[in-house]
Design a protein around this motif. Structure first.
Motif, PDB file in Angstrom:
ATOM      1  N   GLU A  15     -31.121  46.259  26.121  1.00  0.00           N
ATOM      2  CA  GLU A  15     -32.543  46.613  26.152  1.00  0.00           C
ATOM      3  C   GLU A  15     -33.417  45.441  25.689  1.00  0.00           C
ATOM      4  N   LYS A  16     -32.783  44.530  24.990  1.00  0.00           N
ATOM      5  CA  LYS A  16     -33.564  43.509  24.291  1.00  0.00           C
ATOM      6  C   LYS A  16     -33.880  42.305  25.187  1.00  0.00           C
ATOM      7  N   THR A  17     -35.177  42.132  25.463  1.00  0.00           N
ATOM      8  CA  THR A  17     -35.585  40.972  26.264  1.00  0.00           C
ATOM      9  C   THR A  17     -35.613  39.735  25.371  1.00  0.00           C
ATOM     10  N   SER A  37     -36.494  28.221  16.721  1.00  0.00           N
ATOM     11  CA  SER A  37     -35.983  29.128  15.701  1.00  0.00           C
ATOM     12  C   SER A  37     -34.656  29.760  16.126  1.00  0.00           C
ATOM     13  N   SER A  38     -33.889  30.176  15.146  1.00  0.00           N
ATOM     14  CA  SER A  38     -32.592  30.776  15.427  1.00  0.00           C
ATOM     15  C   SER A  38     -32.773  32.070  16.216  1.00  0.00           C
ATOM     16  N   GLY A  39     -32.002  32.205  17.273  1.00  0.00           N
ATOM     17  CA  GLY A  39     -32.072  33.421  18.088  1.00  0.00           C
ATOM     18  C   GLY A  39     -33.147  33.386  19.162  1.00  0.00           C
ATOM     19  N   CYS A  40     -33.822  32.233  19.333  1.00  0.00           N
ATOM     20  CA  CYS A  40     -34.921  32.193  20.305  1.00  0.00           C
ATOM     21  C   CYS A  40     -34.430  31.997  21.741  1.00  0.00           C
ATOM     22  N   GLY A  41     -33.151  31.738  21.921  1.00  0.00           N
ATOM     23  CA  GLY A  41     -32.622  31.677  23.287  1.00  0.00           C
ATOM     24  C   GLY A  41     -32.122  30.312  23.738  1.00  0.00           C
ATOM     25  N   LYS A  42     -31.918  29.388  22.828  1.00  0.00           N
ATOM     26  CA  LYS A  42     -31.508  28.030  23.202  1.00  0.00           C
ATOM     27  C   LYS A  42     -30.131  28.010  23.863  1.00  0.00           C
ATOM     28  N   THR A  43     -29.165  28.651  23.205  1.00  0.00           N
ATOM     29  CA  THR A  43     -27.811  28.687  23.766  1.00  0.00           C
ATOM     30  C   THR A  43     -27.809  29.415  25.112  1.00  0.00           C
ATOM     31  N   THR A  44     -28.593  30.465  25.187  1.00  0.00           N
ATOM     32  CA  THR A  44     -28.692  31.225  26.436  1.00  0.00           C
ATOM     33  C   THR A  44     -29.207  30.341  27.576  1.00  0.00           C
ATOM     34  N   ILE A  45     -30.231  29.560  27.282  1.00  0.00           N
ATOM     35  CA  ILE A  45     -30.808  28.648  28.281  1.00  0.00           C
ATOM     36  C   ILE A  45     -29.752  27.645  28.774  1.00  0.00           C
ATOM     37  N   THR A 195     -30.393  21.269  19.056  1.00  0.00           N
ATOM     38  CA  THR A 195     -30.248  20.869  17.658  1.00  0.00           C
ATOM     39  C   THR A 195     -31.203  21.666  16.778  1.00  0.00           C
ATOM     40  N   HIS A 196     -30.876  21.765  15.496  1.00  0.00           N
ATOM     41  CA  HIS A 196     -31.795  22.391  14.548  1.00  0.00           C
ATOM     42  C   HIS A 196     -32.525  21.338  13.734  1.00  0.00           C
ATOM     43  N   ASP A 197     -32.255  20.085  14.056  1.00  0.00           N
ATOM     44  CA  ASP A 197     -32.794  18.979  13.261  1.00  0.00           C
ATOM     45  C   ASP A 197     -33.894  18.277  14.060  1.00  0.00           C
TER      46      ASP A 197
HETATM   47  N1  LIG Z   1     -23.714  38.370  24.442  1.00  0.00           N
HETATM   48  C1  LIG Z   1     -24.795  38.808  23.804  1.00  0.00           C
HETATM   49  N2  LIG Z   1     -25.023  40.143  23.665  1.00  0.00           N
HETATM   50  C2  LIG Z   1     -26.122  40.603  23.026  1.00  0.00           C
HETATM   51  N3  LIG Z   1     -27.059  39.831  22.501  1.00  0.00           N
HETATM   52  C3  LIG Z   1     -26.900  38.494  22.590  1.00  0.00           C
HETATM   53  C4  LIG Z   1     -25.749  37.919  23.235  1.00  0.00           C
HETATM   54  N4  LIG Z   1     -25.848  36.573  23.187  1.00  0.00           N
HETATM   55  C5  LIG Z   1     -27.004  36.320  22.527  1.00  0.00           C
HETATM   56  N5  LIG Z   1     -27.631  37.448  22.162  1.00  0.00           N
HETATM   57  C6  LIG Z   1     -28.927  37.573  21.466  1.00  0.00           C
HETATM   58  O1  LIG Z   1     -29.885  36.856  22.236  1.00  0.00           O
HETATM   59  C7  LIG Z   1     -30.773  36.121  21.404  1.00  0.00           C
HETATM   60  C8  LIG Z   1     -30.725  34.667  21.793  1.00  0.00           C
HETATM   61  O2  LIG Z   1     -29.440  34.149  21.510  1.00  0.00           O
HETATM   62  P1  LIG Z   1     -29.071  32.612  21.618  1.00  0.00           P
HETATM   63  O3  LIG Z   1     -27.655  32.494  21.265  1.00  0.00           O
HETATM   64  O4  LIG Z   1     -29.508  32.101  22.947  1.00  0.00           O
HETATM   65  O5  LIG Z   1     -30.030  32.001  20.488  1.00  0.00           O
HETATM   66  P2  LIG Z   1     -30.117  30.528  19.919  1.00  0.00           P
HETATM   67  O6  LIG Z   1     -31.538  30.082  20.098  1.00  0.00           O
HETATM   68  O7  LIG Z   1     -29.069  29.677  20.488  1.00  0.00           O
HETATM   69  O8  LIG Z   1     -29.867  30.779  18.346  1.00  0.00           O
HETATM   70  P3  LIG Z   1     -29.136  29.849  17.248  1.00  0.00           P
HETATM   71  O9  LIG Z   1     -30.132  28.784  16.913  1.00  0.00           O
HETATM   72  O10 LIG Z   1     -28.928  30.787  16.105  1.00  0.00           O
HETATM   73  O11 LIG Z   1     -27.868  29.342  17.844  1.00  0.00           O
HETATM   74  C9  LIG Z   1     -30.340  36.428  19.979  1.00  0.00           C
HETATM   75  O12 LIG Z   1     -31.180  37.426  19.481  1.00  0.00           O
HETATM   76  C10 LIG Z   1     -28.916  36.911  20.113  1.00  0.00           C
HETATM   77  O13 LIG Z   1     -28.601  37.830  19.100  1.00  0.00           O
END
Ligand SMILES: Nc1ncnc2c1ncn2[C@@H]1O[C@H](COP(=O)(O)OP(=O)(O)OP(=O)(O)O)[C@@H](O)[C@H]1O
Ligand SMILES: [Mg+2]
Length: 261
Positions: A15-17, A37-45, A195-197
């Protein structure tokens, strides 16, 4: 032509965008550092580029082709992926780990693979004597170097790096930064580097992508980030870095940021 293009990306987990209307074009040869910020979507991108994550809507074009239609095995051969912590094959030696993709590419030519391993070990600063060791017999920093060498050994056009230097000491980190900047200069590879730096982001990036809560705060060369921060979020990041460097505002441009170390 852009080597990577994000078009109207929306991403949600359940559900979470996470990301909405994300648009970004990355030119070939760019070294893009990504901070936010942590969790903002960097790894996802990052994972959208090699198809580890598929967006809910919109598309990612890699060298003009949508990842939705791509043969993922072929796509990934052209994209190196190095992440924090060890993702090495534990049952394989350093040599076998680095040789993994070159072996797939030139099955018959063992000599060529061997030379590639030597070359990349040398480039990332790993002593040749480590060839026969297993990942568990290496320090964290050495494991990271092997991971980077393995990612580079396939001679990819694109290198994705997710906080690759997070777990190493300052000195090792400095030398890894210099090595990656040199590899970038010498190969013309396109790099996306999370990076976080902020110091690292400004030092290495030819462009810095600042993200917060799934949206782009600014995407610009380091000097622009420093001198013309687009949002309050970017301003705060820069302020923090200025304090770290002990620099007054007008002097910030003289700090070592030029897009390469
Ligand atoms: N497989 C998944 N299932 C559910 N939620 C996810 C999944 N992967 C990531 N998320 C959520 O999506 C959001 C973005 O995650 P992402 O890993 O892209 O963040 P990030 O910017 O890389 O964070 P960080 O700096 O902590 O590594 C976070 O709120 C995370 O909890
Ligand atoms: Mg992450």
């Amino acid at each position: 032509m852009s080597i990577i293009e994000y078009k109207n990306i929306c991403m949600a987990y359940g559900e979470k965008t996470i990301i909405e209307n994300f648009n970004l074009s990355i030119e070939k040869g760019e070294f893009v550092t990504i901070i936010g910020s942590s969790g903002c979507g960097k790894t996802t991108i990052l994972k959208m580029v090699n198809g580890l994550v598929e967006p809910v809507s919109g598309e990612v074009l890699v060298e003009g082709n949508s990842t939705r239609q791509a043969d993922l095995t072929m796509l990934r051969r052209n994209i190196g992926y190095a992440i924090q912590g060890s993702v090495l094959f534990p049952h394989m030696t350093v040599e076998k780990n680095i040789a993994y993709v070159p072996n797939l590419l030139n099955k018959k030519d063992k000599k060529r693979t061997e030379q590639a391993v030597t070359k990349w070990m040398n480039i990332v600063g790993l002593e040749d004597s480590l060839r026969g060791r297993y990942p568990a017999e290496l320090s964290g920093g050495q494991q990271q170097r092997v991971g980077i060498a393995r990612a580079l050994a396939a001679s990819p056009d694109i290198l994705l790096m997710d906080e690759p230097f997070g777990a190493v000491d300052e000195i090792t980190r400095g030398s890894l930064q210099e090595e990656i900047a040199r590899i970038h200069r010498e190969t013309g590879i396109t790099i996306l580097f999370v990076t976080h730096d902020i110091g690292e982001a400004l030092k290495l990036g030819t462009k810095v992508l600042v993200m917060d809560a799934g949206s782009i705060q600014q995407f610009a060369p380091p000097h622009e980030i420093l001198h013309a921060p687009a949002t309050e979020y970017v301003k705060k990041l820069v302020e923090k870095e200025r304090r770290r460097c002990h620099l007054p505002e007008e002097k910030l441009g003289d700090c070592e940021y030029s897009g390469a170390v």
